[in-house]
Design a protein around this motif. Structure first.
Motif, mmCIF file in Angstrom:
data_model
loop_
_atom_site.group_PDB
_atom_site.id
_atom_site.type_symbol
_atom_site.label_atom_id
_atom_site.label_comp_id
_atom_site.label_asym_id
_atom_site.label_seq_id
_atom_site.Cartn_x
_atom_site.Cartn_y
_atom_site.Cartn_z
ATOM 1 N N UNK A 1 0.788 -1.224 0.000
ATOM 2 C CA UNK A 1 0.000 0.000 0.000
ATOM 3 C C UNK A 1 0.816 1.267 0.000
ATOM 4 N N UNK A 2 1.702 1.422 0.980
ATOM 5 C CA UNK A 2 2.457 2.669 1.129
ATOM 6 C C UNK A 2 3.619 2.769 0.148
ATOM 7 N N UNK A 3 4.316 1.664 -0.067
ATOM 8 C CA UNK A 3 5.510 1.678 -0.906
ATOM 9 C C UNK A 3 5.182 1.350 -2.361
ATOM 10 N N UNK A 4 4.143 0.564 -2.579
ATOM 11 C CA UNK A 4 3.761 0.196 -3.939
ATOM 12 C C UNK A 4 4.526 -0.975 -4.504
ATOM 13 N N UNK A 5 5.067 -1.829 -3.637
ATOM 14 C CA UNK A 5 5.758 -3.026 -4.118
ATOM 15 C C UNK A 5 4.760 -3.912 -4.858
ATOM 16 N N UNK A 6 5.179 -4.455 -5.986
ATOM 17 C CA UNK A 6 4.274 -5.246 -6.810
ATOM 18 C C UNK A 6 4.637 -6.707 -6.938
ATOM 19 N N UNK A 7 5.730 -7.137 -6.272
ATOM 20 C CA UNK A 7 6.147 -8.537 -6.344
ATOM 21 C C UNK A 7 6.469 -9.039 -4.938
ATOM 22 N N UNK A 8 5.930 -10.187 -4.582
ATOM 23 C CA UNK A 8 6.139 -10.762 -3.257
ATOM 24 C C UNK A 8 6.510 -12.237 -3.391
ATOM 25 N N UNK A 9 7.499 -12.644 -2.612
ATOM 26 C CA UNK A 9 7.874 -14.060 -2.517
ATOM 27 C C UNK A 9 7.837 -14.429 -1.046
ATOM 28 N N UNK A 10 6.965 -15.365 -0.702
ATOM 29 C CA UNK A 10 6.815 -15.808 0.683
ATOM 30 C C UNK A 10 7.497 -17.162 0.826
ATOM 31 N N UNK A 11 8.615 -17.181 1.559
ATOM 32 C CA UNK A 11 9.398 -18.406 1.722
ATOM 33 C C UNK A 11 9.001 -19.194 2.969
ATOM 34 N N UNK A 12 7.874 -18.823 3.557
ATOM 35 C CA UNK A 12 7.380 -19.559 4.716
ATOM 36 C C UNK A 12 5.917 -19.885 4.562
ATOM 37 N N UNK B 1 11.250 -5.940 -5.196
ATOM 38 C CA UNK B 1 10.369 -6.992 -4.734
ATOM 39 C C UNK B 1 10.403 -7.050 -3.212
ATOM 40 N N UNK B 2 9.529 -7.861 -2.649
ATOM 41 C CA UNK B 2 9.531 -8.125 -1.213
ATOM 42 C C UNK B 2 9.695 -9.623 -1.014
ATOM 43 N N UNK B 3 10.529 -9.995 -0.060
ATOM 44 C CA UNK B 3 10.792 -11.403 0.223
ATOM 45 C C UNK B 3 10.617 -11.637 1.713
ATOM 46 N N UNK B 4 9.841 -12.664 2.063
ATOM 47 C CA UNK B 4 9.533 -12.974 3.451
ATOM 48 C C UNK B 4 10.260 -14.230 3.911
ATOM 49 N N UNK B 5 11.009 -14.104 4.990
ATOM 50 C CA UNK B 5 11.597 -15.236 5.707
ATOM 51 C C UNK B 5 11.058 -15.154 7.140
#
Length: 277
Positions: free
Chosen positions: A73-84, A158-162
């Motif tokens: 929402x705030x940053x406008x990131x359009x790609x997400x990878x959830x590694x969990x 992108x955003x990546x979640x660990x």
């Protein structure tokens, strides 16, 4: 390296209901229905150590949601990878991201066959959200995965979640090297969110509890290796940590004032978000 995983192919679900699964224990702790007695037995052992253990599990989930809201929402990131990737819940990461950014693409990475099967069924009609079968402990396998490579552009921020994963990686697998490989692969302007159960230190009042929790996990067949918050920060080297840095998850941009003290286990779960310059 041979690429693996195509979210269009079916994955046969082979579930041993007599053996607990960390994914299903987490589901049971959140009040989900995709778990068995073996999983609930582990959950109950953890609740015996801290009756409010479930609040720490919700902290992990809510931290992920708050980070997603901010980035989409705030940053406008359009790609997400959830590694969990976990079993589907009432609200999932891709739903939060795509509600705020309709063009957002999400790839969930998992090894658990139940997660893959549930995810593929849930996402059958969502052409911007995909499941990839890969081992997050092997960054190159994830990056070269056919589904990840098809839907994630590593030249675009992108955003990546660990989140809730790295404390299940042993020292011999070089956890710092794993995180560094993902940071190196992400372009400038990308974000990494990391959350872990932490080692409070040998002289801390919570040290016995931390040791008891790790013993329950070890006996259940999915051991964990706790590291201090400072060690977690060191794993995020090369990133600019957003305020307030590495803190208990309940204290990372909370949605409102705290209405009651944190439970013992809640005090052991820390996280941070970093931006790659």
């Amino acid at each position: 390296m041979t690429t693996r995983g195509d979210d269009s192919r079916a994955t046969p679900v082979r579930i041993d209901t007599a053996r607990p699964s960390i994914i299903r224990v987490y589901d049971a702790m959140l009040g989900g229905k995709d778990n068995f007695q073996a999983d609930r037995d582990v959950r109950d052992k953890l609740l015996a150590l801290d009756p409010e253990f479930g609040r720490a599990s919700w902290d992990i989930r809510e931290f992920t949601m708050r980070v997603t809201r901010f980035l989409a929402g705030d940053i406008g990131v359009g790609q997400f990878v959830d590694l969990g990737a976990i079993l589907p819940t009432s609200e999932n990461t891709h739903e939060v991201a795509q509600r705020l950014n309709r063009e957002a693409t999400m790839v969930y990475v998992a090894m658990d066959h139940a997660v893959l099967a549930h995810g593929r069924a849930l996402l059958a009609d969502n052409d911007r959200t995909h499941m990839a079968e890969a081992d997050f402990r092997q960054p190159q396998q994830v990056i070269e995965n056919t589904t990840v490579a098809k839907y994630i552009d590593f030249d675009v921020p992108m955003a990546l979640f660990l989140v809730g994963t790295m404390h299940h990686v042993s020292d011999r697998r070089d956890p710092a090297g794993i995180v560094a490989a993902y940071i190196d692969a992400m372009p400038s302007g990308s974000y990494l969110a990391l959350a872990q159960m932490s080692d409070p230190g040998p002289d801390h009042e919570l040290a016995p509890l931390a040791q008891q929790v790790t013993e329950v996990y070890r006996q259940a067949g999915f051991p964990c290796w706790l590291r201090t918050p400072d060690q977690a920060v060191a794993m995020m080297a090369g990133l600019e940590l957003l305020e307030p840095g590495m803190v208990t998850l309940a204290d990372w941009w909370p949605d409102g004032p705290r209405l009651r003290p944190l439970s013992p286990v809640q005090r052991l779960v820390h996280g941070a978000v970093g931006r790659k310059p």
